[in-house]
Scaffold this motif. Structure first.
Motif, PDB file in Angstrom:
ATOM      1  N   GLU A 166     195.929  51.718  23.395  1.00  0.00           N
ATOM      2  CA  GLU A 166     194.655  51.572  24.081  1.00  0.00           C
ATOM      3  C   GLU A 166     194.539  52.480  25.305  1.00  0.00           C
ATOM      4  O   GLU A 166     193.561  52.390  26.045  1.00  0.00           O
ATOM      5  CB  GLU A 166     194.442  50.112  24.493  1.00  0.00           C
ATOM      6  CG  GLU A 166     194.319  49.174  23.306  1.00  0.00           C
ATOM      7  CD  GLU A 166     193.892  47.763  23.709  1.00  0.00           C
ATOM      8  OE1 GLU A 166     193.638  47.535  24.912  1.00  0.00           O
ATOM      9  OE2 GLU A 166     193.807  46.902  22.817  1.00  0.00           O
ATOM     10  N   PHE A 167     195.528  53.348  25.509  1.00  0.00           N
ATOM     11  CA  PHE A 167     195.488  54.233  26.671  1.00  0.00           C
ATOM     12  C   PHE A 167     194.284  55.183  26.640  1.00  0.00           C
ATOM     13  O   PHE A 167     193.852  55.673  27.675  1.00  0.00           O
ATOM     14  CB  PHE A 167     196.780  55.048  26.765  1.00  0.00           C
ATOM     15  CG  PHE A 167     197.891  54.338  27.505  1.00  0.00           C
ATOM     16  CD1 PHE A 167     197.837  52.975  27.732  1.00  0.00           C
ATOM     17  CD2 PHE A 167     198.996  55.039  27.956  1.00  0.00           C
ATOM     18  CE1 PHE A 167     198.853  52.316  28.412  1.00  0.00           C
ATOM     19  CE2 PHE A 167     200.017  54.397  28.638  1.00  0.00           C
ATOM     20  CZ  PHE A 167     199.951  53.032  28.866  1.00  0.00           C
ATOM     21  N   ASN A 168     193.748  55.427  25.433  1.00  0.00           N
ATOM     22  CA  ASN A 168     192.576  56.309  25.344  1.00  0.00           C
ATOM     23  C   ASN A 168     191.354  55.688  26.016  1.00  0.00           C
ATOM     24  O   ASN A 168     190.391  56.396  26.336  1.00  0.00           O
ATOM     25  CB  ASN A 168     192.259  56.640  23.886  1.00  0.00           C
ATOM     26  CG  ASN A 168     191.945  55.391  23.069  1.00  0.00           C
ATOM     27  OD1 ASN A 168     192.729  54.427  23.063  1.00  0.00           O
ATOM     28  ND2 ASN A 168     190.836  55.407  22.351  1.00  0.00           N
ATOM     29  N   HIS A 169     191.378  54.380  26.232  1.00  0.00           N
ATOM     30  CA  HIS A 169     190.278  53.699  26.921  1.00  0.00           C
ATOM     31  C   HIS A 169     190.495  53.614  28.432  1.00  0.00           C
ATOM     32  O   HIS A 169     189.614  53.145  29.151  1.00  0.00           O
ATOM     33  CB  HIS A 169     190.107  52.280  26.381  1.00  0.00           C
ATOM     34  CG  HIS A 169     189.673  52.217  24.958  1.00  0.00           C
ATOM     35  ND1 HIS A 169     188.436  52.661  24.524  1.00  0.00           N
ATOM     36  CD2 HIS A 169     190.319  51.761  23.847  1.00  0.00           C
ATOM     37  CE1 HIS A 169     188.330  52.473  23.222  1.00  0.00           C
ATOM     38  NE2 HIS A 169     189.457  51.934  22.783  1.00  0.00           N
ATOM     39  N   CYS A 170     191.654  54.036  28.898  1.00  0.00           N
ATOM     40  CA  CYS A 170     192.034  53.819  30.289  1.00  0.00           C
ATOM     41  C   CYS A 170     191.804  55.048  31.160  1.00  0.00           C
ATOM     42  O   CYS A 170     192.049  56.180  30.732  1.00  0.00           O
ATOM     43  CB  CYS A 170     193.501  53.415  30.383  1.00  0.00           C
ATOM     44  SG  CYS A 170     193.891  51.876  29.528  1.00  0.00           S
ATOM     45  N   ILE A 171     191.355  54.806  32.374  1.00  0.00           N
ATOM     46  CA  ILE A 171     191.260  55.847  33.397  1.00  0.00           C
ATOM     47  C   ILE A 171     192.276  55.469  34.472  1.00  0.00           C
ATOM     48  O   ILE A 171     192.134  54.428  35.127  1.00  0.00           O
ATOM     49  CB  ILE A 171     189.851  55.953  34.006  1.00  0.00           C
ATOM     50  CG1 ILE A 171     188.809  56.248  32.920  1.00  0.00           C
ATOM     51  CG2 ILE A 171     189.810  57.031  35.074  1.00  0.00           C
ATOM     52  CD1 ILE A 171     188.064  55.024  32.445  1.00  0.00           C
TER      53      ILE A 171
END
Length: 528
Positions: A166-171
């Motif tokens: 889910e890191f692709n959703h994280c800033i």
């Protein structure tokens, strides 16, 4: 006054609800882009000297200008105001903008005035620590190399870390959760409300948005300026009916995106112990303020552990006190010091007063003993005097009062209803609800830490602001304030930590609620 007595029953699932949800999703990539740049901007300044146009403290309290100038540019560029004159910096340096449907037939003095409040400063970035301890994440540039992240270290630091998938959703980055995402959410919501004004997104309301400054060093300093300098003598179109704080309302134990209707206050208590210095080889010739001061800290801890001098509120929780800062004045490390000054961070729950908190420390036996031994002991509340980036000193006592909005207040009812209209429908019923997840049903709770909300309470006896009964301000103890709640992306337990991050999906839902709340509030609680 029966706060909930004028509620209207509003039909569910309107076309406006669906359009807002759709636009919040559409503009999430734009929000992410703006947020990433807001996080990155200090990198252009922190490694340069002032002579080179740099600022080693860029992005921190009283050093926000490059970031908020960029925010102002984005507000204008992306249509978050109707015209450039609708956004400005106020006399303190807060970024301020207003959106309104000028064609709305509602009399201006009858419109609901909704404030959005989020701060634009951050705590120290600690860039070397991010690079050395995490690896593939930079405090300004965000996620650089997912393959070289020390996940075990991150998990030891953060309240919650999502799976790698889910890191692709994280800033990632300093200020992502605390709380630049909230201010960016205000910008995008303003854009959506203006785009949907023909559908009624701004009917019956005036929306005033703030990106405040100097919150980390002086909670509520930005709104204090508004309350003290702009609201006295102002008309009904400026005085808030409610304030939405966009600080993160996620909890690693209870889930993301809570609706928070209160928080404890806080204050600084400074204890200054002056002794008599002498050579370390002859300690009998001196009076050691470090030793006597340490006894005061020890007694403070013991009394806190026993609950002596503290109240407990069923909603806000207990008052707390912890030693938080110290300075020692000594001729050398082989001498009896001359002076020991330290501070307590005192969290104030409902029913606790600053005066009582100071008197409690004054009553310590260790304070009496230090004075009896020849020390001069002063217990006081320090003042915050550092000027903002615009050169304006707040000059306030470091007292920040608690606040609570009753659960049956129209503002909280409208917040819950907004959640059900624009967030619940877009979360599938089959959604797996882990304890950290975004919930389908709204969660109403309170903050553990402090926010800009502390800048709004004023003494009940203060009549400088023309607050009419129609505004439905709330009384908490000896103070009154506009009805307030918090709603924002980010987890409390992740703030001020190495590896801070925020989820873009939370930002999307926060934008949706910000966009829906104002006109729904005006509809649910119409003018009297």
């Amino acid at each position: 006054m029966q706060i909930g007595s004028t509620f209207k029953v509003v039909k569910m699932a309107t076309p406006l609800d669906k359009k807002i949800s759709a636009l919040a999703e559409k503009y999430t990539p734009l929000a992410r882009e703006i947020l990433a740049e807001c996080i990155r901007i200090p990198a252009d300044y922190v490694d340069k000297s002032p002579a080179e146009g740099g600022d080693p403290r860029c992005g921190l309290s009283n050093h926000e200008y490059p970031r908020i100038k960029y925010m102002m540019d984005m507000i204008i560029k992306h249509g978050a105001v109707e015209k450039p004159e609708d956004v400005c910096f106020d006399g303190f340096g807060n970024l301020s903008w207003v959106v309104e449907d000028k064609e709305d037939s509602t009399p201006r003095d009858k419109k609901k005035v909704v404030y959005f409040d989020g701060h634009t400063d951050t705590v120290n970035a600690l860039r070397p620590a991010w690079r050395e301890k995490i690896g593939g994440i930079d405090c300004y540039d965000g996620l650089i190399d997912p393959k070289h992240i020390d996940r075990k270290f991150l998990e030891s630091q953060l309240g919650y870390l999502p799976p790698d998938s889910e890191f692709n959703h994280c800033i990632f980055g300093r200020g992502s959760a605390d709380q630049l995402a909230g201010v960016v959410g205000e910008i995008i919501a303003s854009k959506i409300m203006l785009e949907l004004k023909a559908e009624g997104a701004l009917r019956g309301v005036i929306v005033r948005c703030y990106g405040t400054v100097a919150e980390e060093d002086n909670d509520g300093g930005g709104p204090m300026y508004v309350v003290r300098k702009e609201l006295p003598g102002a008309g009904a179109d400026k005085i808030p009916d409610c304030v939405i704080h966009t600080e993160g309302t996620g909890c690693s134990e209870l889930g993301a995106l809570g609706i928070y209707r209160g928080q404890r206050g806080r204050m600084q208590i400074e204890v200054d112990v002056i002794g008599k210095s002498c050579h370390g080889s002859m300690p009998w010739m001196g009076v050691n303020p470090l030793e006597f001061g340490s006894n005061i800290i020890k007694e403070a801890r013991e009394r806190y552990e026993k609950g002596i001098g503290f109240k407990d509120d069923p909603f806000l929780g207990k008052g707390t006190r912890v030693a938080s800062d110290a300075r020692l004045a000594t001729p050398s490390d082989c001498a009896v010091p001359e002076r020991f000054t330290f501070r307590f961070d005192r969290r104030l729950t409902a029913g606790e007063s600053p005066k009582e908190a100071v008197a409690d420390v004054e009553s310590f036996e260790s304070v009496k003993a230090a004075r009896a031994a020849g020390c001069t002991v002063t217990v006081s509340v320090p003042r915050y005097t550092d000027p903002s980036w615009k050169g304006t000193p707040p000059d306030n006592d470091q007292i920040y009062m608690s606040w609570v909005t009753p659960e049956d207040h129209p503002v909280i009812k409208a917040a819950v209803e907004s959640y059900k209209r624009v967030i619940t429908p877009v979360i599938p019923a089959s959604h797996k609800e882990t304890k950290e997840a975004i919930k389908r049903e709204p969660r109403v709770a309170r903050w553990i830490f402090s926010t800009d909300g502390v800048g709004y309470p004023i003494p009940v006896s203060d009549t400088s602001i023309a607050v009419t009964p129609a505004k439905k301000w709330v009384t908490t103890g000896e103070y009154k304030h506009p009805a307030m709640f918090g709603f924002g992306a980010g987890y409390e337990q992740n703030t001020h930590k190495i590896g801070e991050w925020v989820d873009e999906r939370e930002i999307q839902h926060a934008i949706a609620l910000y966009s829906r709340f104002p006109s729904l509030f005006a509809e649910i609680d119409p003018p009297q």
